[in-house]
Write a protein that holds these residues in place. Structure first.
Motif, PDB file in Angstrom:
ATOM      1  N   THR A 195       0.849  -1.199   0.000  1.00  0.00           N
ATOM      2  CA  THR A 195       0.000   0.000   0.000  1.00  0.00           C
ATOM      3  C   THR A 195       0.879   1.241   0.000  1.00  0.00           C
ATOM      4  OG1 THR A 195      -0.156   0.175   2.418  1.00  0.00           O
ATOM      5  CG2 THR A 195      -1.793  -1.208   1.296  1.00  0.00           C
ATOM      6  N   SER A 196       0.326   2.341  -0.465  1.00  0.00           N
ATOM      7  CA  SER A 196       1.071   3.594  -0.546  1.00  0.00           C
ATOM      8  C   SER A 196       1.102   4.304   0.804  1.00  0.00           C
ATOM      9  CB  SER A 196       0.437   4.501  -1.596  1.00  0.00           C
ATOM     10  OG  SER A 196       1.039   5.782  -1.596  1.00  0.00           O
ATOM     11  N   ARG A 197       2.162   5.062   1.042  1.00  0.00           N
ATOM     12  CA  ARG A 197       2.257   5.893   2.242  1.00  0.00           C
ATOM     13  C   ARG A 197       1.646   7.272   2.025  1.00  0.00           C
ATOM     14  NH1 ARG A 197       8.381   5.417   4.375  1.00  0.00           N
ATOM     15  NH2 ARG A 197       7.507   6.752   6.022  1.00  0.00           N
ATOM     16  N   MET A 198       1.285   7.583   0.767  1.00  0.00           N
ATOM     17  CA  MET A 198       0.711   8.882   0.453  1.00  0.00           C
ATOM     18  C   MET A 198      -0.808   8.769   0.357  1.00  0.00           C
ATOM     19  SD  MET A 198       3.473  10.549   0.437  1.00  0.00           S
ATOM     20  CE  MET A 198       2.837  12.150  -0.025  1.00  0.00           C
ATOM     21  N   GLN A 199      -1.506   9.645   1.077  1.00  0.00           N
ATOM     22  CA  GLN A 199      -2.969   9.628   1.098  1.00  0.00           C
ATOM     23  C   GLN A 199      -3.509  11.005   0.717  1.00  0.00           C
ATOM     24  OE1 GLN A 199      -5.403   7.668   4.361  1.00  0.00           O
ATOM     25  NE2 GLN A 199      -5.786   9.800   4.890  1.00  0.00           N
ATOM     26  N   THR A 200      -4.483  11.031  -0.164  1.00  0.00           N
ATOM     27  CA  THR A 200      -5.121  12.285  -0.559  1.00  0.00           C
ATOM     28  C   THR A 200      -6.500  12.371   0.096  1.00  0.00           C
ATOM     29  OG1 THR A 200      -5.992  11.226  -2.557  1.00  0.00           O
ATOM     30  CG2 THR A 200      -3.914  12.421  -2.755  1.00  0.00           C
ATOM     31  N   GLY A 201      -6.890  13.580   0.452  1.00  0.00           N
ATOM     32  CA  GLY A 201      -8.183  13.800   1.088  1.00  0.00           C
ATOM     33  C   GLY A 201      -8.879  15.005   0.491  1.00  0.00           C
ATOM     34  N   LEU A 202     -10.193  14.943   0.450  1.00  0.00           N
ATOM     35  CA  LEU A 202     -11.003  16.028  -0.098  1.00  0.00           C
ATOM     36  C   LEU A 202     -12.260  16.162   0.754  1.00  0.00           C
ATOM     37  CD1 LEU A 202     -11.486  18.052  -2.465  1.00  0.00           C
ATOM     38  CD2 LEU A 202     -12.704  16.197  -3.632  1.00  0.00           C
ATOM     39  N   SER A 203     -12.641  17.383   1.075  1.00  0.00           N
ATOM     40  CA  SER A 203     -13.850  17.600   1.864  1.00  0.00           C
ATOM     41  C   SER A 203     -14.456  18.952   1.529  1.00  0.00           C
ATOM     42  CB  SER A 203     -13.547  17.520   3.367  1.00  0.00           C
ATOM     43  OG  SER A 203     -12.673  18.564   3.770  1.00  0.00           O
ATOM     44  N   SER A 204     -15.763  19.042   1.710  1.00  0.00           N
ATOM     45  CA  SER A 204     -16.469  20.312   1.523  1.00  0.00           C
ATOM     46  C   SER A 204     -17.574  20.407   2.553  1.00  0.00           C
ATOM     47  CB  SER A 204     -17.045  20.425   0.112  1.00  0.00           C
ATOM     48  OG  SER A 204     -17.904  19.329  -0.170  1.00  0.00           O
ATOM     49  N   SER A 205     -17.594  21.522   3.269  1.00  0.00           N
ATOM     50  CA  SER A 205     -18.549  21.749   4.343  1.00  0.00           C
ATOM     51  C   SER A 205     -19.379  22.983   4.035  1.00  0.00           C
ATOM     52  CB  SER A 205     -17.812  21.931   5.678  1.00  0.00           C
ATOM     53  OG  SER A 205     -18.676  22.359   6.699  1.00  0.00           O
ATOM     54  N   PHE A 206     -20.689  22.892   4.312  1.00  0.00           N
ATOM     55  CA  PHE A 206     -21.597  24.012   4.101  1.00  0.00           C
ATOM     56  C   PHE A 206     -22.382  24.251   5.387  1.00  0.00           C
ATOM     57  CE2 PHE A 206     -20.757  22.197  -0.009  1.00  0.00           C
ATOM     58  CZ  PHE A 206     -20.588  23.296  -0.838  1.00  0.00           C
ATOM     59  N   SER A 207     -22.421  25.491   5.826  1.00  0.00           N
ATOM     60  CA  SER A 207     -23.120  25.823   7.063  1.00  0.00           C
ATOM     61  C   SER A 207     -23.896  27.117   6.890  1.00  0.00           C
ATOM     62  CB  SER A 207     -22.136  25.949   8.228  1.00  0.00           C
ATOM     63  OG  SER A 207     -21.174  26.964   7.971  1.00  0.00           O
ATOM     64  N   THR A 208     -24.962  27.252   7.677  1.00  0.00           N
ATOM     65  CA  THR A 208     -25.769  28.459   7.642  1.00  0.00           C
ATOM     66  C   THR A 208     -26.474  28.630   8.978  1.00  0.00           C
ATOM     67  OG1 THR A 208     -27.433  29.689   6.366  1.00  0.00           O
ATOM     68  CG2 THR A 208     -27.879  27.371   6.770  1.00  0.00           C
ATOM     69  N   VAL A 209     -26.957  29.832   9.239  1.00  0.00           N
ATOM     70  CA  VAL A 209     -27.670  30.106  10.484  1.00  0.00           C
ATOM     71  C   VAL A 209     -29.155  29.858  10.267  1.00  0.00           C
ATOM     72  CG1 VAL A 209     -25.970  31.742  11.340  1.00  0.00           C
ATOM     73  CG2 VAL A 209     -27.832  32.558   9.886  1.00  0.00           C
ATOM     74  N   LEU A 210     -29.793  29.302  11.295  1.00  0.00           N
ATOM     75  CA  LEU A 210     -31.233  29.087  11.272  1.00  0.00           C
ATOM     76  C   LEU A 210     -31.973  30.182  12.015  1.00  0.00           C
ATOM     77  CD1 LEU A 210     -31.307  25.235  11.979  1.00  0.00           C
ATOM     78  CD2 LEU A 210     -31.487  26.393   9.762  1.00  0.00           C
ATOM     79  N   SER A 211     -31.287  30.760  13.012  1.00  0.00           N
ATOM     80  CA  SER A 211     -31.850  31.851  13.808  1.00  0.00           C
ATOM     81  C   SER A 211     -30.696  32.588  14.460  1.00  0.00           C
ATOM     82  CB  SER A 211     -32.822  31.314  14.859  1.00  0.00           C
ATOM     83  OG  SER A 211     -32.135  30.527  15.813  1.00  0.00           O
ATOM     84  N   GLU A 212     -30.990  33.438  15.415  1.00  0.00           N
ATOM     85  CA  GLU A 212     -29.930  34.209  16.073  1.00  0.00           C
ATOM     86  C   GLU A 212     -28.932  33.311  16.778  1.00  0.00           C
ATOM     87  OE1 GLU A 212     -29.418  37.703  19.511  1.00  0.00           O
ATOM     88  OE2 GLU A 212     -31.404  36.964  18.924  1.00  0.00           O
ATOM     89  N   HIS A 213     -29.380  32.185  17.327  1.00  0.00           N
ATOM     90  CA  HIS A 213     -28.508  31.326  18.122  1.00  0.00           C
ATOM     91  C   HIS A 213     -28.248  29.959  17.492  1.00  0.00           C
ATOM     92  CE1 HIS A 213     -28.644  34.199  21.387  1.00  0.00           C
ATOM     93  NE2 HIS A 213     -29.963  34.172  21.380  1.00  0.00           N
ATOM     94  N   TRP A 214     -29.064  29.517  16.565  1.00  0.00           N
ATOM     95  CA  TRP A 214     -28.954  28.168  16.019  1.00  0.00           C
ATOM     96  C   TRP A 214     -28.353  28.169  14.619  1.00  0.00           C
ATOM     97  CZ3 TRP A 214     -29.757  23.700  18.626  1.00  0.00           C
ATOM     98  CH2 TRP A 214     -30.439  23.781  19.841  1.00  0.00           C
ATOM     99  N   GLY A 215     -27.577  27.119  14.335  1.00  0.00           N
ATOM    100  CA  GLY A 215     -26.993  26.941  13.021  1.00  0.00           C
ATOM    101  C   GLY A 215     -27.019  25.483  12.617  1.00  0.00           C
ATOM    102  N   ILE A 216     -26.720  25.207  11.350  1.00  0.00           N
ATOM    103  CA  ILE A 216     -26.743  23.849  10.828  1.00  0.00           C
ATOM    104  C   ILE A 216     -25.564  23.667   9.879  1.00  0.00           C
ATOM    105  CG2 ILE A 216     -28.236  24.428   8.871  1.00  0.00           C
ATOM    106  CD1 ILE A 216     -29.608  21.729   9.256  1.00  0.00           C
TER     107      ILE A 216
END
Length: 259
Positions: free
Chosen positions: A177-198
């Motif tokens: 197996t290879s010692r080199m690992q590639t990773g990819l990620s994407s995160s999306f967030s937004t507010v639902l109200s003054e105090h809550w988010g998702i």
């Protein structure tokens, strides 16, 4: 499971103890910059001179195996462009499902971070990290790993996006197996109200000679003030080599103003 309950109680206790202090602190300039609960890191750094703590509880399962841990991260920015992160796991309890249970500390990571601010809506980032094998072999890799992570963060109105592309050199790899690992990620967030988010996120990694891994994450966050955020969520494996299911909860708060 008793260890996970202790972790959850500790996170809740920290929130209860710090809540009055956070509510009384009304200075917007001292707002925190949460990185958790997503895998993706934002390009932006915390307020310079403000030491922030991220602490949580994580419980995952893969077939009959169970793993409970207490991840943490300390964040400190020297300026708007430069900062350091130190993180790891304060406690790990791993059950292989066949009667073997291991307990101890996890590995420790040190990250040097550079932010490239484009404007108020977007920024690029670069992280250079080294993982020290501070865990016993049964709980960690037993070797030092090194990684570079590129980041792009952008606000689309009320929607915030963090996209990461990284490359990791493992200290030890299985035969053929290879010692080199590639990773990819994407995160999306937004507010639902003054105090809550998702938050919603997809992340994956690939290494030659092994099966690809993929995770989908979904979390809610609650911020009683700009100086504290709590989160709770779940992640689900998208491939056979990924953890089947993981539950997590955590808190982000400032612990000191150094300058």
């Amino acid at each position: 499971m008793s260890d996970l309950l202790k972790i959850s109680k500790l996170v809740l206790l920290l929130g209860i103890i710090s809540l009055p202090l956070q509510v009384l602190a009304a200075d917007n300039d001292d707002a925190i910059t949460p990185y958790r609960p997503s895998v993706s890191s934002p390009a932006q750094l915390p307020l310079a001179g403000q030491l922030e703590l991220e602490l949580g509880g994580l419980s995952s399962r893969s077939d009959e195996a169970r793993r409970h841990s207490m991840p943490y991260q300390l964040k400190l920015a020297f300026s708007q462009e430069w900062g350091v992160l130190v993180g790891g796991e304060l406690l790990v309890v791993a059950n292989d499902g066949a009667g073997q249970v291991d307990r101890g500390y996890g590995d420790t990571s040190l990250v040097l971070k550079r932010a490239f601010i484009v404007d108020e809506q977007s920024a690029f980032g670069l992280e250079l990290s080294a993982k020290a094998p501070t865990a016993v072999k049964a709980l960690g890799s037993g070797s030092a790993d090194y990684a570079i992570n590129s980041i792009y963060s952008r606000d689309f109105g009320a929607l915030h996006m963090d996209a990461n592309l990284n490359l990791t050199r493992l200290g030890v790899a299985e035969t053929d197996t290879s010692r080199m690992q590639t990773g990819l990620s994407s995160s999306f967030s937004t507010v639902l109200s003054e105090h809550w988010g998702i938050t919603g996120e997809w992340s994956g990694s690939r290494r030659n000679g092994t099966k690809a891994q993929g995770l989908a994450l979904f979390a809610f966050s609650y911020s009683p003030s700009k100086r504290m955020t709590m989160d709770i969520g779940v992640s689900k494996g998208l491939t056979t080599s990924s953890p089947d299911l993981a539950l997590f909860a955590g808190i982000v708060l400032p612990v000191a103003k150094l300058w």
